[in-house]
Design an enzyme around this catalytic site. Structure first.
Site, PDB file in Angstrom:
ATOM      1  CB  THR A 131      -0.933   0.019   1.227  1.00  0.00           C
ATOM      2  OG1 THR A 131      -1.743  -1.146   1.198  1.00  0.00           O
ATOM      3  CG2 THR A 131      -1.826   1.250   1.219  1.00  0.00           C
ATOM      4  N   PRO A 133       0.737   5.865  -0.474  1.00  0.00           N
ATOM      5  CG  PRO A 133       2.090   7.568   0.382  1.00  0.00           C
ATOM      6  CD  PRO A 133       2.152   6.199  -0.224  1.00  0.00           C
ATOM      7  N   GLY A 136      -3.855   2.669  -2.615  1.00  0.00           N
ATOM      8  CA  GLY A 136      -4.369   1.862  -1.521  1.00  0.00           C
ATOM      9  C   GLY A 136      -5.034   0.618  -2.051  1.00  0.00           C
ATOM     10  CB  ILE A 339     -28.224  -2.274  24.958  1.00  0.00           C
ATOM     11  CG1 ILE A 339     -29.141  -2.681  23.786  1.00  0.00           C
ATOM     12  CG2 ILE A 339     -28.591  -3.052  26.214  1.00  0.00           C
ATOM     13  CD1 ILE A 339     -28.986  -4.122  23.350  1.00  0.00           C
ATOM     14  CD  GLU A 365      -5.647  -7.835   5.523  1.00  0.00           C
ATOM     15  OE1 GLU A 365      -6.147  -8.804   4.927  1.00  0.00           O
ATOM     16  OE2 GLU A 365      -4.882  -7.950   6.485  1.00  0.00           O
ATOM     17  CD  GLU A 369     -16.892   2.140   0.359  1.00  0.00           C
ATOM     18  OE1 GLU A 369     -17.848   2.520   1.079  1.00  0.00           O
ATOM     19  OE2 GLU A 369     -15.773   1.790   0.818  1.00  0.00           O
TER      20      GLU A 369
END
Length: 391
Positions: A131, A133, A136, A339, A365, A369
């Site tokens: 990965t 900048p 990705g 809750i 990972e 999308e």
């Protein structure tokens, strides 16, 4: 008839890990939360992790997914998924020792001696660096370059959000070695020791994970440090990414089970207007919806693991499990916090901690999308037929 039962061995493994988690990891949770409130690094310390791994090793629990020929347990994918689920019952992030990245098994014999075996033994620590900048989810867009100079390659570029990058003493870094060929034939994986010159910088996040940025500035790497074949790095990267994407929702599944149990217990004891909130229909619906989501996620995870165990192409099933797991885990932890009301929002309980940690599941990972894109593409291009997942 479909058999949903576990084998005796799988059941024994699950029960052993559950006991380990309850006896060894859960008792550390309050101390972990206290340290975090005081500003210390989140999670288990290196000493605690080492001690826990040594304790597990005394019970021969070492290298759960490592082949027996390398001293591991060589467990099947379903058993490994069950282990991840049990480990997910605590937010104290822990993995048993004795494992190595799957692509390291593609190393030649000399590389295995220098990298694979020491990693399995716990003497070396690796990280997977693809990965960037500007690249990705689109791994084909990597810009890190490696230029050959005699018997060496000179690497320049930056990697980001690299898990374990701050602790690793070597990295499996992917760089473009032939611009014209692109991803398929032009990307190579290199084994690069930290002392060859790359540096790292941790990235602060809202959760426990602290990935790192890696910088390569004229880093010289011997030609013999190519992992696999020159130009075939992208295939290795996809193999790494596709190895166990279902492991992420498997671990989230364990967390969701624990959280749901907390919500049930709290709703039975917390009273409003003279009776437990468990009697309120709004609470009952949140509990019912959460249980439905948990059981659906369990089947998706185990189905993906079963496909892997059968040697099938499980990428589609894994994308479905990861997508569903990320979305539903976040919905479940949100319901559990609701809750618990104000108490759930405090840092006295682990709910807000899980709230922050589980949010990452929808990003790293492969984002939600990207998973939707993969699932839709498989269907629209005819790679997968509707209703044919069991055929």
């Amino acid at each position: 008839m479909i058999d949903f039962s576990l084998t005796d061995e799988q059941r024994a493994i699950r029960d052993w890990v559950r006991t380990f988690v309850e006896r060894e990891l859960m008792p550390l949770e309050n101390e972990i939360l206290r340290r975090e409130r005081e500003g210390h690094v989140p999670g288990l310390t290196a000493e605690e992790t080492k001690s826990l791994r040594e304790l597990a090793r005394k019970s021969d629990f070492w290298g759960v997914d490592t082949p027996e020929e390398y001293g591991g347990m060589g467990l099947d994918p379903i058993s490994v998924a069950l282990i991840e689920t049990e480990l997910g019952r605590t937010f104290a992030s822990f993995r048993f020792g004795g494992s190595a990245d799957n692509i390291l098994f593609h190393a030649n014999e000399e590389q295995k001696e220098r990298y694979l075996l020491p990693t399995i033994n716990g003497d070396r620590h690796s990280c997977f660096a693809i990965t960037e900048p500007g690249a990705g989810s689109d791994a084909k867009a990597i810009r890190t370059r490696a230029v050959r100079d005699g018997d060496e390659w000179v690497i320049n570029g930056e990697k980001t959000f690299i898990t374990g990058g701050e602790q690793a003493d070597f990295t499996m870094v992917f760089a473009v070695t032939d611009q014209e060929k692109g991803a398929n034939g032009g990307v190579t994986c290199f084994l690069v020791d930290r002392d060859m010159g790359w540096t790292s910088e941790p990235i602060d996040t809202m959760g426990e994970r602290r990935p790192a940025s890696l910088v390569f500035q004229d880093v010289r790497v011997p030609h013999e440090n190519i992992l696999g074949e020159e130009g075939q790095g992208f295939a290795l990267a996809m193999q790494w990414i596709g190895k166990g994407r279902y492991m992420l929702p498997a671990r989230a599944l364990g967390g969701c089970e624990r959280l749901l149990g907390m919500a049930i217990d709290y709703s039975r004891t917390r009273e409003t207007f003279g009776e437990p909130i468990a009697e309120r229909q709004a609470i009952q619906w949140m509990i019912a919806d959460s249980q439905t989501d948990v059981e659906a996620l369990r089947l998706l995870v185990l189905h993906a693991a079963w496909q892997v165990s059968q040697g099938m192409d499980s990428r589609h099933a894994q994308s479905i499990a990861k997508l569903f797991g990320g979305v539903k885990a976040n919905e479940i932890v949100d319901r559990v916090m609701q809750i618990h009301g104000g108490m759930g929002y405090t840092r006295e309980l682990p709910i807000e901690r899980w709230y922050r940690d589980l949010r990452l599941l929808r990003i790293f990972e492969g984002t939600d999308e990207i998973q939707r894109r993969t699932i839709a593409r498989d269907l629209l291009k005819g790679h997968v037929k509707v209703g044919a997942t069991l055929s």
